[in-house]
Enzyme design. Structure first.
Site, short mmCIF file in Angstrom:
data_model
loop_
_atom_site.label_atom_id
_atom_site.label_comp_id
_atom_site.label_asym_id
_atom_site.label_seq_id
_atom_site.Cartn_x
_atom_site.Cartn_y
_atom_site.Cartn_z
N TYR A 32 62.07 6.69 40.03
CA TYR A 32 61.15 8.33 38.60
C TYR A 32 61.01 7.06 37.38
CZ TYR A 32 61.17 10.90 34.89
OH TYR A 32 60.19 12.16 33.57
N LYS B 237 57.08 5.65 36.88
CA LYS B 237 56.12 6.30 35.20
C LYS B 237 55.42 4.82 34.66
CE LYS B 237 57.50 11.17 34.75
NZ LYS B 237 55.97 11.82 35.47
N SER C 80 57.33 8.63 30.79
CA SER C 80 57.75 9.38 29.90
C SER C 80 59.29 7.64 29.30
CB SER C 80 59.67 9.36 31.52
OG SER C 80 60.40 9.21 31.24
#
Length: 166
Positions: A75, A79, A63
């Site tokens: 998150y 990533k 991402s």
């Protein structure tokens, strides 16, 4: 490697009186789903590929949040870890004919994007993305096709984000 969950939670919730710190449970869940799963699946598949002398490419989905995105502590960390694994494995395993690459999407028109963002946030994103729209799943599929077909791509992180840089 496409398993993933999006979780929005800052390190410290300044306006809260209790439970101000990013929850350990959500941290563990995001890291397990978005990072550890990549490690576990890839290690087993690549070991089989090596044993069978199979050449190929492993594509992971990262991402643009890997560079850090406000409100997405776990998150973004997961990533970024996917990108680090991609680069590390591309150096370790490529001499055996197995390549690695990651696709790093921006905001793609999917149900997970719509479920994690409010309509006003989506509209704001469309205004700040230079192409002024969300990407489509086809854009990601075409990036995967490029990685598969180009035998010189190894260790690359392809940002497919309409020009948005976080």
């Amino acid at each position: 490697n496409n398993a993933g969950i999006i979780h929005n939670e800052p390190l410290i919730k300044f306006l809260e009186k209790e439970n101000r710190i990013h929850s350990r449970e959500s941290w563990d869940n995001v890291i397990a789903t978005d990072l550890s799963s990549v490690f576990y699946v890839t290690s087993r598949i690549v070991d089989l590929m090596i044993q069978k002398r199979t050449k190929g490419v492993v594509i992971s989905i990262s991402s643009i949040c890997a560079g850090g995105n406000k409100g997405q502590t776990a998150y973004s960390a997961a990533k970024a870890g996917v990108n680090a694994l991609t680069k590390t494995w591309s150096k370790e395993i490529a001499p055996l004919g197995i390549r690695f690459a990651s696709i790093s999407p921006g905001f793609i028109n999917t149900s997970s994007t719509k479920n994690s963002l409010k309509e006003s946030q989506l509209n704001n994103l469309k205004r700040i993305i230079p192409l002024q729209k969300l990407g489509d799943a086809l854009d990601i599929a075409q990036a995967a096709e490029l990685i598969i077909n180009n035998q010189y791509i190894n260790g690359s992180i392809l940002e497919i984000d309409g020009g948005l840089v976080l």
